[in-house]
Motif scaffolding. Structure first.
Motif, PDB file in Angstrom:
ATOM      1  N   ARG B 209       0.906  -1.172  -0.077  1.00  0.00           N
ATOM      2  CA  ARG B 209       0.308  -0.072  -0.001  1.00  0.00           C
ATOM      3  C   ARG B 209       0.972   1.207  -0.002  1.00  0.00           C
ATOM      4  O   ARG B 209       0.479   2.508  -0.633  1.00  0.00           O
ATOM      5  CB  ARG B 209      -1.056  -0.111   1.241  1.00  0.00           C
ATOM      6  CG  ARG B 209      -2.024   1.141   1.387  1.00  0.00           C
ATOM      7  CD  ARG B 209      -2.453   1.421   2.633  1.00  0.00           C
ATOM      8  NE  ARG B 209      -2.822   0.029   3.484  1.00  0.00           N
ATOM      9  CZ  ARG B 209      -4.010  -0.496   3.652  1.00  0.00           C
ATOM     10  NH1 ARG B 209      -5.173  -0.109   3.195  1.00  0.00           N
ATOM     11  NH2 ARG B 209      -4.076  -1.511   4.196  1.00  0.00           N
ATOM     12  N   SER B 233       0.748  -6.680  -2.634  1.00  0.00           N
ATOM     13  CA  SER B 233      -0.268  -7.021  -1.374  1.00  0.00           C
ATOM     14  C   SER B 233      -1.569  -6.748  -1.799  1.00  0.00           C
ATOM     15  O   SER B 233      -1.804  -6.090  -2.761  1.00  0.00           O
ATOM     16  CB  SER B 233       0.290  -6.303  -0.343  1.00  0.00           C
ATOM     17  OG  SER B 233      -0.373  -4.892  -0.449  1.00  0.00           O
ATOM     18  N   ARG B 234      -2.705  -7.403  -1.105  1.00  0.00           N
ATOM     19  CA  ARG B 234      -3.935  -7.219  -1.368  1.00  0.00           C
ATOM     20  C   ARG B 234      -4.174  -5.607  -1.138  1.00  0.00           C
ATOM     21  O   ARG B 234      -4.896  -5.272  -2.116  1.00  0.00           O
ATOM     22  CB  ARG B 234      -4.948  -7.871  -0.139  1.00  0.00           C
ATOM     23  CG  ARG B 234      -6.161  -7.519  -0.480  1.00  0.00           C
ATOM     24  CD  ARG B 234      -7.349  -7.934   0.700  1.00  0.00           C
ATOM     25  NE  ARG B 234      -8.368  -7.498   0.448  1.00  0.00           N
ATOM     26  CZ  ARG B 234      -9.345  -7.816   1.155  1.00  0.00           C
ATOM     27  NH1 ARG B 234      -9.356  -8.451   2.161  1.00  0.00           N
ATOM     28  NH2 ARG B 234     -10.800  -7.218   0.886  1.00  0.00           N
ATOM     29  N   GLN B 247      -1.620 -10.074  -7.116  1.00  0.00           N
ATOM     30  CA  GLN B 247      -1.741 -10.438  -5.438  1.00  0.00           C
ATOM     31  C   GLN B 247      -0.999 -11.641  -5.024  1.00  0.00           C
ATOM     32  O   GLN B 247      -1.291 -12.527  -5.769  1.00  0.00           O
ATOM     33  CB  GLN B 247      -2.958 -10.361  -5.065  1.00  0.00           C
ATOM     34  CG  GLN B 247      -3.396 -10.315  -3.516  1.00  0.00           C
ATOM     35  CD  GLN B 247      -4.657 -10.505  -3.216  1.00  0.00           C
ATOM     36  OE1 GLN B 247      -5.767  -9.605  -3.617  1.00  0.00           O
ATOM     37  NE2 GLN B 247      -5.027 -11.578  -2.634  1.00  0.00           N
ATOM     38  N   VAL B 248       0.103 -11.645  -4.000  1.00  0.00           N
ATOM     39  CA  VAL B 248       0.670 -12.667  -3.597  1.00  0.00           C
ATOM     40  C   VAL B 248      -0.147 -12.763  -2.145  1.00  0.00           C
ATOM     41  O   VAL B 248      -0.313 -11.885  -1.616  1.00  0.00           O
ATOM     42  CB  VAL B 248       2.024 -12.495  -3.287  1.00  0.00           C
ATOM     43  CG1 VAL B 248       2.666 -13.217  -2.398  1.00  0.00           C
ATOM     44  CG2 VAL B 248       2.610 -12.235  -4.707  1.00  0.00           C
ATOM     45  N   THR B 251      -4.946 -16.113  -0.494  1.00  0.00           N
ATOM     46  CA  THR B 251      -5.815 -15.886  -1.773  1.00  0.00           C
ATOM     47  C   THR B 251      -5.514 -15.539  -2.842  1.00  0.00           C
ATOM     48  O   THR B 251      -6.346 -15.103  -3.885  1.00  0.00           O
ATOM     49  CB  THR B 251      -7.163 -15.281  -1.092  1.00  0.00           C
ATOM     50  OG1 THR B 251      -6.562 -13.993  -0.572  1.00  0.00           O
ATOM     51  CG2 THR B 251      -7.664 -15.898   0.183  1.00  0.00           C
ATOM     52  N   SER B 266       3.465  -4.779   5.080  1.00  0.00           N
ATOM     53  CA  SER B 266       3.372  -4.800   6.442  1.00  0.00           C
ATOM     54  C   SER B 266       3.851  -6.144   6.803  1.00  0.00           C
ATOM     55  O   SER B 266       4.394  -6.460   7.971  1.00  0.00           O
ATOM     56  CB  SER B 266       2.321  -4.055   7.208  1.00  0.00           C
ATOM     57  OG  SER B 266       1.102  -4.989   6.644  1.00  0.00           O
ATOM     58  N   GLN B 270      -1.942 -13.146   6.223  1.00  0.00           N
ATOM     59  CA  GLN B 270      -2.406 -13.362   4.687  1.00  0.00           C
ATOM     60  C   GLN B 270      -1.606 -13.354   3.526  1.00  0.00           C
ATOM     61  O   GLN B 270      -1.389 -14.052   2.682  1.00  0.00           O
ATOM     62  CB  GLN B 270      -3.682 -12.754   4.111  1.00  0.00           C
ATOM     63  CG  GLN B 270      -5.059 -13.103   5.213  1.00  0.00           C
ATOM     64  CD  GLN B 270      -4.914 -12.080   6.331  1.00  0.00           C
ATOM     65  OE1 GLN B 270      -4.366 -11.345   6.697  1.00  0.00           O
ATOM     66  NE2 GLN B 270      -6.165 -12.280   7.118  1.00  0.00           N
ATOM     67  N   HIS B 271      -0.546 -12.240   3.716  1.00  0.00           N
ATOM     68  CA  HIS B 271       0.561 -12.184   2.873  1.00  0.00           C
ATOM     69  C   HIS B 271       1.609 -13.023   2.929  1.00  0.00           C
ATOM     70  O   HIS B 271       2.114 -13.577   1.780  1.00  0.00           O
ATOM     71  CB  HIS B 271       1.115 -10.664   2.970  1.00  0.00           C
ATOM     72  CG  HIS B 271       1.874 -10.308   1.752  1.00  0.00           C
ATOM     73  ND1 HIS B 271       1.544 -10.017   0.321  1.00  0.00           N
ATOM     74  CD2 HIS B 271       3.182 -10.318   1.693  1.00  0.00           C
ATOM     75  CE1 HIS B 271       2.561  -9.994  -0.613  1.00  0.00           C
ATOM     76  NE2 HIS B 271       3.529  -9.906   0.291  1.00  0.00           N
ATOM     77  N   ASN B 285      11.076  -1.395   4.897  1.00  0.00           N
ATOM     78  CA  ASN B 285       9.888  -1.085   5.408  1.00  0.00           C
ATOM     79  C   ASN B 285      10.032   0.127   6.515  1.00  0.00           C
ATOM     80  O   ASN B 285      11.368   0.158   7.192  1.00  0.00           O
ATOM     81  CB  ASN B 285       9.198  -2.083   6.234  1.00  0.00           C
ATOM     82  CG  ASN B 285       7.720  -1.487   6.576  1.00  0.00           C
ATOM     83  OD1 ASN B 285       7.555  -0.530   7.211  1.00  0.00           O
ATOM     84  ND2 ASN B 285       6.854  -2.224   6.202  1.00  0.00           N
ATOM     85  N   ASP B 303      12.729   4.631   4.219  1.00  0.00           N
ATOM     86  CA  ASP B 303      11.859   4.983   3.333  1.00  0.00           C
ATOM     87  C   ASP B 303      11.930   4.492   1.927  1.00  0.00           C
ATOM     88  O   ASP B 303      13.202   4.631   1.330  1.00  0.00           O
ATOM     89  CB  ASP B 303      11.856   6.629   3.213  1.00  0.00           C
ATOM     90  CG  ASP B 303      10.826   7.206   2.436  1.00  0.00           C
ATOM     91  OD1 ASP B 303      10.227   6.373   1.541  1.00  0.00           O
ATOM     92  OD2 ASP B 303      10.579   8.316   2.600  1.00  0.00           O
ATOM     93  N   LEU B 304      11.165   3.748   1.462  1.00  0.00           N
ATOM     94  CA  LEU B 304      11.354   2.855  -0.005  1.00  0.00           C
ATOM     95  C   LEU B 304      11.626   3.955  -1.011  1.00  0.00           C
ATOM     96  O   LEU B 304      12.181   3.536  -1.828  1.00  0.00           O
ATOM     97  CB  LEU B 304       9.873   2.102  -0.071  1.00  0.00           C
ATOM     98  CG  LEU B 304       8.601   2.742  -0.548  1.00  0.00           C
ATOM     99  CD1 LEU B 304       8.674   3.043  -2.124  1.00  0.00           C
ATOM    100  CD2 LEU B 304       7.519   1.920   0.107  1.00  0.00           C
TER     101      LEU B 304
END
Ligand SMILES: Cc1cc2nc3c(=O)[nH]c(=O)nc-3n(C[C@H](O)[C@H](O)[C@H](O)COP(=O)(O)OP(=O)(O)OC[C@H]3O[C@@H](n4cnc5c(N)ncnc54)[C@H](O)[C@@H]3O)c2cc1C
Ligand SMILES: Nc1ncnc2c1ncn2[C@@H]1O[C@H](COP(=O)(O)O)[C@@H](O)[C@H]1O
Lengths: 274, 319
Positions: B209, B233-234, B247-248, B251, B266, B270-271, B285, B303-304
């Motif tokens: 995100r 990510s979702r 999406q990885v 699901t 993060s 689920q990720h 991160n 900071d990415l």
């Protein structure tokens, strides 16, 4: 449109890393029960298909939620009734006594009783991650299926144009009702569901709706009936047997790196992946 | 035991996921055959003739158009019955997971998805599969004479050719299900990408995100430099920063590359379910307490938007 939504409670998926295994079983003691997130999405989808979004109180169809589980799973059903589902059915059983195949066979009998135009399910339960009930049910009913739906447009309540999320893109299918559809995550985005009842100018917010306090009270009066599993399927034989569970070895946290230069150097000389 | 591998074709082309199903078939120790269906099946069958199959069967029929379960399942079931196959396997791709349960229901077979390993024990097959987003594994058996499974591409490496030439035979398409008349294949929107598929990539650069609208701008140069696939990510997919097929996770796609970059992710459970099997994990991160650092081999608290360009420059220097 009449829609049947099978839904299941699962132990809190966000804390699934706290589960233990013992005596050939997964121990989830201490974890809260939550509705399977995909099933909440299915309920939200069903509501959007059976209402005018600008006047959601007036129901323009019927949504029946059904769960297979012990008495206490009625809490999950009541919660779905509170968000807007019209009636609920509990099929009395326990998680150990069913598998995806038995569930699908019993659901077929329930569909023959309730005569819905559409069965909307989650694409998978997030505890067993079994991903099969929708597909099995569609075959047993001889109905078309559209799995992993990320977008649904209902066409005059007679057919659905479904965008399925698949590896490497999306597939569009048009299924003529009655049909079985399983939903994926993006179905509850603002533009996930387009229904003929809701003007295109109306915007839903992302995600599922919450129950208002009044609705929680009103849900106590909605119909919740109990059915015996054997009334739906006299044959309760299972096709899958779990003989044990184990926890995968935990991945060790590695090291924190100070600079990008050091990272590149480690990837080259230590991990040897560059 | 006699195993039937279902090949996966997309727009007439054989998909690499097929080779993971072949790997499973080899591990069962039983003889196996391969079935390819739909337009392009004949060509796919000859590609598959050097993998040690007893036979490669092809139902090269334009009537099996698009990835429609109702069109594939009748022929798969008919071939299984006619050939006396008792183990049916496909990759646990979106194709396999869509069609194989329908086949199982036709055959009265038990079905298990996402098998991560198989063992032959006393004439029986014993399967292992992840549950609770991979936080536990279940050992299971199917209690039926005929068994249908889908297998994880991340756990069954693509089988290599073993030489020889299996006989290739044409098989007839079974009559369509009545349900097929009520489903119309409108079209496939395939992501147009020069990059490797997530399931096959050696390196994956994934973003979350945090990347916002600059997702592609920031990650693409890094992915290009490393010949990597891009994942997400979702939250990044839901927000529209990245397309859904990237999406990885539990699901989404389950991946296990040599090197996985989690950038501005993060590390929700689920990720992690979709990438924990990667050989080396790098996390970038700005939050030192982000859960992703608990699984990362190398963590960079930064900071990415500063670190990623720096990383690109550093990699170029090192080349
Ligand atoms: C049923 C269900 C299924 C799901 N399936 C999946 C799935 O398959 N895959 C998946 O990924 N998720 C899945 N999720 C969602 C998951 O729970 C998380 O919500 C999601 O993974 C969070 O994405 P994120 O890490 O990108 O976003 P966030 O959690 O918002 O994290 C963003 C991170 O970026 C960091 N950050 C912010 N700015 C910067 C900066 N400038 N530089 C560096 N770092 C920065 C922050 O510190 C934070 O850690 C699922 C959820 C449900 C309910
Ligand atoms: N015990 C249950 N009661 C009601 N519905 C269920 C139950 N188990 C699974 N389902 C439904 O089937 C879907 C797919 O589950 P599965 O195929 O088991 O992963 C779920 O998302 C639910 O909609």
């Amino acid at each position: 449109m009449k829609i049947l939504v099978p839904l299941k409670r699962v132990s809190d998926p966000d804390n699934a890393n706290k589960i233990k295994v013992g005596a050939g079983k997964v121990e989830t003691t201490g974890l809260e029960w939550k509705p399977n997130p995909f099933d909440e999405y299915a309920v939200e989808t069903a509501l959007r298909l059976t209402e005018n979004g600008t006047n959601a109180k007036a129901r323009l169809g019927e949504v029946t939620v059904v769960t297979f589980g012990p008495k206490e799973t009625e809490t999950t059903l009541r919660a779905a009734l509170a968000t807007g589902a019209d009636k609920a059915i509990r099929v009395d059983t326990t998680d150990d006594a069913i598998d995806g195949d038995l569930l699908a066979r019993a659901l077929k009998a329930l569909v023959e009783r309730e005569k819905p135009d559409l069965v909307l399910l989650g694409k998978q339960q997030v505890d067993g991650d079994a991903n099969q009930v929708a597909q099995l049910l569609a075959e047993y009913l001889g109905w078309p299926q559209a799995t992993f739906a990320g977008q649904i447009t209902s066409e005059a309540d007679k057919a659905l144009l479904v965008s399925r999320e698949v590896d490497g893109g999306s597939i569009k299918l048009r299924v003529t009702l009655p049909a079985v559809v399983s939903v994926d995550l993006r179905i509850v985005n603002a533009v996930g569901v387009t229904s003929m009842h809701t003007p295109p100018t109306h915007k839903y917010s992302d995600g599922v709706r919450f129950a208002a306090l009044m609705a929680i009270m009103a849900a106590k009066k909605k119909s919740l009936t109990e059915v015996k599993l054997t009334d739906l399927s006299p044959d309760t034989a299972l096709k899958i047997k779990y003989t044990g569970f184990d926890l995968p070895p935990a991945r060790k946290a590695g090291v924190k790196i100070k600079t990008v230069a050091e990272l590149v150097q480690k990837l080259k000389t230590e991990a040897k992946v560059l | 035991m006699n195993t039937l591998v279902i090949a996966e074709l997309s727009e007439g082309k054989l998909r690499k996921s097929t080779h993971s199903a072949i790997n499973f078939a080899r591990q069962t120790g039983a003889p196996f055959s391969i079935l390819a269906l739909g337009p392009g099946a004949k060509a796919a069958a000859s590609e598959l003739a050097s993998f040690g199959a007893a036979k490669v069967l092809a139902a090269d029929d334009a009537a099996i158009a698009g990835q429609v379960a109702e069109l594939h399942a009748p022929t798969i079931a008919a071939v299984a019955k006619a050939g006396g196959f008792d183990i049916l396997v496909a990759c646990a791709s979106s194709f396999g997971k869509d069609v194989m349960p329908r086949v199982a229901a036709k055959l009265g077979a038990g079905y298990a998805a996402d098998i991560s390993s198989v063992k032959a024990e006393g004439g029986k097959l014993v399967y292992r599969r992840p549950v609770y987003a991979g936080n536990a594994y279940g050992t299971c058996e199917l209690l039926t004479a005929v068994q249908v499974v889908t297998v994880r591409q991340s756990e069954f490496a693509a089988a290599e050719p073993s030489g020889g030439a299996s006989p290739v035979e044409a098989v007839a398409t079974a009559p369509a299900d009545p349900a097929a008349a009520r489903v119309e294949f409108v079209g496939l929107e395939a992501a147009k990408s020069e990059r490797p598929d997530l399931g096959e990539a050696k390196v994956i650069v994934s973003g979350g995100r945090a990347l916002k609208e600059r997702f592609a701008e920031v990650l693409d140069p890094l992915a290009t430099l490393l010949s990597a696939a891009v994942g997400a990510s979702r939250a990044a997919c839901d927000a529209g920063y990245a397309p859904p097929e990237l999406q990885v996770g539990q699901t989404g796609r389950v991946v296990a590359p040599q090197l996985y970059f989690a950038i501005g992710i993060s590390g929700a459970i689920q990720h992690l379910a979709g990438m924990k099997g990667s050989k080396t994990i790098v996390a970038i991160n700005k939050d030192a307490d982000a859960p992703i650092f608990q699984v990362a081999d190398y963590g960079l608290v930064a900071d990415l938007f500063v670190a990623v360009p720096e990383l690109i420059a550093e990699l170029k220097k090192a080349q």
